[in-house]
Design a protein around this motif. Structure first.
Motif, PDB file in Angstrom:
ATOM      1  N   SER A   1       0.828  -1.207   0.000  1.00 59.83           N
ATOM      2  CA  SER A   1       0.000   0.000   0.000  1.00 59.83           C
ATOM      3  C   SER A   1       0.861   1.257   0.000  1.00 59.83           C
ATOM      4  CB  SER A   1      -0.919  -0.022   1.230  1.00 59.83           C
ATOM      5  OG  SER A   1      -1.592   1.193   1.388  1.00 59.83           O
ATOM      6  N   ALA A   2       1.873   1.286   0.881  1.00 66.79           N
ATOM      7  CA  ALA A   2       2.757   2.450   0.963  1.00 66.79           C
ATOM      8  C   ALA A   2       3.605   2.587  -0.301  1.00 66.79           C
ATOM      9  CB  ALA A   2       3.655   2.335   2.190  1.00 66.79           C
TER      10      ALA A   2
ATOM     11  N   MET B   1      -2.900   6.869  11.558  1.00 65.95           N
ATOM     12  CA  MET B   1      -3.485   6.884  10.209  1.00 65.95           C
ATOM     13  C   MET B   1      -3.099   5.604   9.481  1.00 65.95           C
ATOM     14  SD  MET B   1      -0.967   9.870   8.766  1.00 65.95           S
ATOM     15  CE  MET B   1      -1.065  10.709  10.348  1.00 65.95           C
ATOM     16  N   SER B   2      -3.569   5.455   8.259  1.00 63.82           N
ATOM     17  CA  SER B   2      -3.306   4.254   7.467  1.00 63.82           C
ATOM     18  C   SER B   2      -1.886   4.272   6.905  1.00 63.82           C
ATOM     19  CB  SER B   2      -4.308   4.170   6.318  1.00 63.82           C
ATOM     20  OG  SER B   2      -3.998   5.151   5.330  1.00 63.82           O
ATOM     21  N   PRO B   3      -1.400   3.099   6.444  1.00 62.15           N
ATOM     22  CA  PRO B   3      -0.074   3.056   5.804  1.00 62.15           C
ATOM     23  C   PRO B   3       0.046   4.007   4.616  1.00 62.15           C
ATOM     24  CG  PRO B   3      -0.813   0.852   6.313  1.00 62.15           C
ATOM     25  CD  PRO B   3      -1.970   1.747   6.601  1.00 62.15           C
ATOM     26  N   ALA B   4      -0.992   4.070   3.792  1.00 60.99           N
ATOM     27  CA  ALA B   4      -0.944   4.966   2.635  1.00 60.99           C
ATOM     28  C   ALA B   4      -0.842   6.418   3.071  1.00 60.99           C
ATOM     29  CB  ALA B   4      -2.191   4.767   1.770  1.00 60.99           C
TER      30      ALA B   4
ATOM     31  N   MET C   1      -8.367  -5.196  -1.463  1.00 54.39           N
ATOM     32  CA  MET C   1      -7.045  -5.303  -0.892  1.00 54.39           C
ATOM     33  C   MET C   1      -6.552  -3.920  -0.536  1.00 54.39           C
ATOM     34  SD  MET C   1      -4.121  -7.460  -2.704  1.00 54.39           S
ATOM     35  CE  MET C   1      -2.449  -6.956  -2.642  1.00 54.39           C
ATOM     36  N   GLU C   2      -5.709  -3.845   0.493  1.00 56.58           N
ATOM     37  CA  GLU C   2      -5.163  -2.548   0.857  1.00 56.58           C
ATOM     38  C   GLU C   2      -4.347  -2.016  -0.316  1.00 56.58           C
ATOM     39  OE1 GLU C   2      -5.744  -1.380   4.555  1.00 56.58           O
ATOM     40  OE2 GLU C   2      -7.211  -2.563   3.527  1.00 56.58           O
ATOM     41  N   TRP C   3      -4.636  -0.812  -0.746  1.00 60.53           N
ATOM     42  CA  TRP C   3      -3.988  -0.291  -1.952  1.00 60.53           C
ATOM     43  C   TRP C   3      -2.797   0.563  -1.567  1.00 60.53           C
ATOM     44  CZ3 TRP C   3      -3.925   4.982  -1.854  1.00 60.53           C
ATOM     45  CH2 TRP C   3      -4.833   5.587  -0.986  1.00 60.53           C
TER      46      TRP C   3
END
Length: 760
Positions: A364-365, A459-462, A758-760
């Motif tokens: 994702s990142a 926060m999220s990885p992205a 899926m985590e983008w």
């Protein structure tokens, strides 16, 4: 016909060994052990002459204390870990796994990693099981349809000795998330949004089942992230019903059921776990996926959330009773009300933890970095920002490197590290300095969580990747542009390439021999395990406190968890509020630094949710060591409350009106007395006593100083009968992968994960 049951009801019912006076005795299928919450438990076993009942159901690793620098020159923990207390805890675990014959993933094993990542990774975590660990984020494993929850050190010892735990039945809570997520929104945004809706006490006393079309569309890794943070919503555990996505993830893992008849039998049982139509829930919450956008925290609690396009709140926006906490949070975070969230600059970016340290999180990142460059945005970490990426396990790191993700990260200026908990809680060298601000994929933003005085935004990885590239909190969708759904050309490899057999015997470890100067810290760390001081009448000065959500990090921060003893923590009690973080000097205004409260034996708190947060038993240990044996509050964090009882302390829930009166008595420095025999708090000057009621069995144990392990072992025959049934009905739970010394399991290729959301 029996009444419809929930997923939680079914798993709970299938593990009842005994139900009678007091809590129900539950059998525990899987026990994960790490170095921080286990030393005192193993010492308790040794002192009582007890063995680990089921070595095949226990898996140990080091994660919290270990450095995440290169292990190229690693030879042993003794030479590699510089900090003495951290080294002592890790050495202690190595000695204990050797002594008690446990399976251990050490720092020279590529399978080592964070407990909540290696459990699912190895197939140790399975649907329909009960899973415990001395860590509050054990709720992660609920993503598989397991009943998974954090426990304190006394309970770690209890499980090691008996493979059972006394447990009260929790309430059923269901959170349904329906609809399709907007592009750029993922599981971390979902769970932060949920906590913002229900608050950090919204799930207190309950097990949350996450359901709905949005949840069903998520990958296993995304589901784990959501269940991981159930505890931040106050829940005892979080669960998601197992389905085809679950089965595909587990098939072929080293400790999963063997392919063929055993696998088919396991899957048939797993399918039966879904909540029945018409099952009743005590609490239901409905969330629309369309209402969720990328979300970040602004304060010092996971419930302090804002959409990234929002701004820092004003205390006046909150009910009057909450404004004091909001003001304190804003002061600590150094934020001004009305500031747009996207204008908040950062000093560091942390990517990792049991919440978001998996391969999908890294992809994702990496996608954000690739897309940003292609869209003409920044391609390197912003000047003045330090960004680190810490894989959740050695196998995640190996897979990421095979996919070339490490090259993407390094080229962009990220520091690529070894597996461990790292800056999630800063018990190791990875820490924030005072006033440093961090964009973090971890799970808690408590004061001092990532380092004394450090400021954390979850926060999220992205979103962390976006913040690292721009130098400030940023809506990741602006960097992704029309490439938001693209994989960026990433090479996706099969997990099977990294699976290896699990062997039974613990790898040899260097013994820490006794020296002429005396025994090792491990040998010296003796702590009594049998019997507790009786609680009859506790009389004395009561310290008054008014804050809500006093978490375990406030009660005792992580730097004091590096102990092999249950004692000596009284001076560290409420350290962040009691002492200046820079000088260590006492803050005169803090209640426990003032007379007569320096000698308090009781504590009266008018704010709810006292003791929320971590499973660390060090919190009640610190209170007890200071001399406080009873805390009175409107409500308590579930694990903290349980840990108090395990240490002969009374967490006393009282109505708000009674607490207000007791607070006034305490503030005046007047003496109170808690009379457990007669169930009343005796007030001064002839004022009417405050009556209370607690569970009759808890009261009996406190009055008589009864030891939980001894009580459980009275049911030894019932435990043995349950184990016979367990072997017959669920044979895959007997630890076939490493039950017998020298036995090996050959990994079967994994069929691959579901190609859904899926985590983008």
């Amino acid at each position: 016909m029996s009444a419809p049951r929930t997923l939680y009801d079914k798993v709970f019912d299938d593990h009842v060994v005994y139900s009678g006076e007091g809590d129900t005795l539950l059998y525990i299928d899987r026990h994960l052990v790490h170095e921080v919450t286990s030393p005192q438990a193993f010492e308790g076993l040794r002192n009582a002459g007890r063995k680990v009942r089921r070595t095949d159901c226990t898996l140990a690793t080091v994660d919290h204390n270990i450095p995440t620098v290169s292990r190229k020159n690693f030879k042993s923990i003794n030479s590699f870990i510089v900090e003495a207390d951290s080294r002592a805890q890790c050495v202690a675990l190595e000695e204990h796994v050797k002594e008690f014959g446990l399976t251990y993933f050490g720092m020279d094993d590529k399978r080592q990693g964070i407990v909540h990542i290696i459990g699912p990774e190895q197939g140790f975590t399975l649907p329909g099981t009960t899973v415990v660990c001395g860590d509050s984020h054990t709720s992660t494993h609920g993503a598989f349809g397991a009943l998974a929850f954090g426990i304190g050190t006394s309970e770690v010892e209890h499980v090691l000795a008996t493979q059972c735990l006394p447990q009260a039945k929790s309430k059923n809570m269901r959170i349904r998330v329906e609809g399709k997520l907007a592009e750029g929104v993922n599981s971390k945004d979902i769970v932060l949004h949920i906590i913002g809706v229900i608050g950090t006490a919204g799930g207190t006393g309950a097990v949350i089942e996450f359901a709905g079309s949005t949840i069903r569309a998520l990958s296993m890794e995304a589901r784990m992230s959501i269940c991981n943070m159930s505890i931040e919503g106050g829940a005892r555990a979080g669960m998601i019903a197992p389905d085809e996505i679950t089965f595909k993830y587990l098939k072929g893992r080293p400790l999963s059921p063997r392919d063929g008849e055993e696998w088919d039998k396991a899957v048939a049982y797993w399918r039966s776990l879904a909540s029945d139509e018409g099952a009743k829930y005590d609490i239901e919450v409905e969330i629309k996926a369309e209402d969720i956008i990328p979300t970040v925290t602004w304060g010092t609690s996971p419930q302090d959330v804002r959409p990234i396009l929002g701004s820092v709140p004003d205390p006046s926006d909150f009910p009057e009773a909450q404004r004091g906490n909001v003001k304190r949070s804003l002061e600590y975070m150094g934020l001004v009300p009305g500031t747009p969230m996207e204008e908040i600059k950062i000093d560091k970016a942390f990517f990792g933890s049991c919440t978001n340290g998996r391969i999908e999180d890294m992809r994702s990142a990496a996608r954000v970095i690739i897309a940003s460059e292609k869209n003409g945005g920044p391609s390197k970490v912003a000047e003045g920002v330090y960004a680190m990426i810490v894989p959740g396990s050695g196998l995640v790191k190996q897979q990421a490197e095979a996919e070339g993700l490490d090259v993407i990260f390094r080229k962009a200026g990220f520091d690529w590290r070894e597996a461990g908990c790292s800056m999630c809680l800063g018990m190791n060298p990875d820490q924030l300095k005072p006033q440093e601000r961090c964009a973090s994929t971890s799970n808690r933003n408590f004061e001092g969580r990532q380092g004394a005085g450090g400021r954390t935004h979850l926060m999220s990885p992205a979103m962390v990747a976006a913040a690292a590239l721009t130098g400030h909190l940023t809506d990741v969708r602006k960097l992704m542009g029309n490439r938001i759904s693209e994989d960026g050309g990433l090479k996706i490899t099969e997990y099977a390439d990294y699976l290896t057999p699990v062997t039974v015997s613990a790898p040899p470890v260097e013994a820490t021999e006794q020296t002429e100067s005396g025994p090792t810290p491990v040998q010296a760390a003796a702590a009594a395990s049998a019997g507790l001081p009786k609680f009859n009448i506790v009389r004395g000065i009561a310290a008054p406190m008014w804050e809500a959500n006093i978490d375990t990090d406030k009660i005792i921060p992580k730097q004091f968890l590096k102990t092999l003893l249950r004692t000596g923590l009284g001076s560290a009690l409420f350290w962040p509020a009691r002492y200046d973080v820079k000088t260590g000097a006492e803050i005169p205004e803090f209640v426990l630094n003032r007379e007569p409260f320096k000698h308090a034996s009781l504590l009266v708190c008018t704010g709810p949710n006292f003791g929320c947060g971590s499973s660390r038993e060090h919190a009640p240990w610190a209170l007890n060591d200071f001399g406080i044996r009873c805390v009175m509050a409107p409500s308590f964090g579930d694990i903290f409350k349980n840990n108090c009882f395990k240490n002969g302390m009374l967490p006393l829930e009282l109505p708000q009106s009674d607490l207000e009166n007791l607070y006034k008595d305490a503030e005046a420095g007047l003496e109170l007395a808690v009379d457990l025999e007669n169930e009343q708090v005796i007030r001064p000057n002839g004022q009417p006593p405050v009556p209370f009621k607690i569970d009759a069995f808890r009261r009996h144990c406190l009055l008589n100083g009864l030891d939980d392990i001894g009580l459980t072992l009275q049911h030894r025959e019932l435990i043995e009968n349950f184990e016979e049934k367990r072997t017959t009905v669920w044979p895959w739970l007997d630890g076939v992968g490493y039950a017998k010394k020298g036995q090996k399991v050959v990994a079967v290729p994994v069929g691959g994960q579901a190609k859904k959301k899926m985590e983008w």
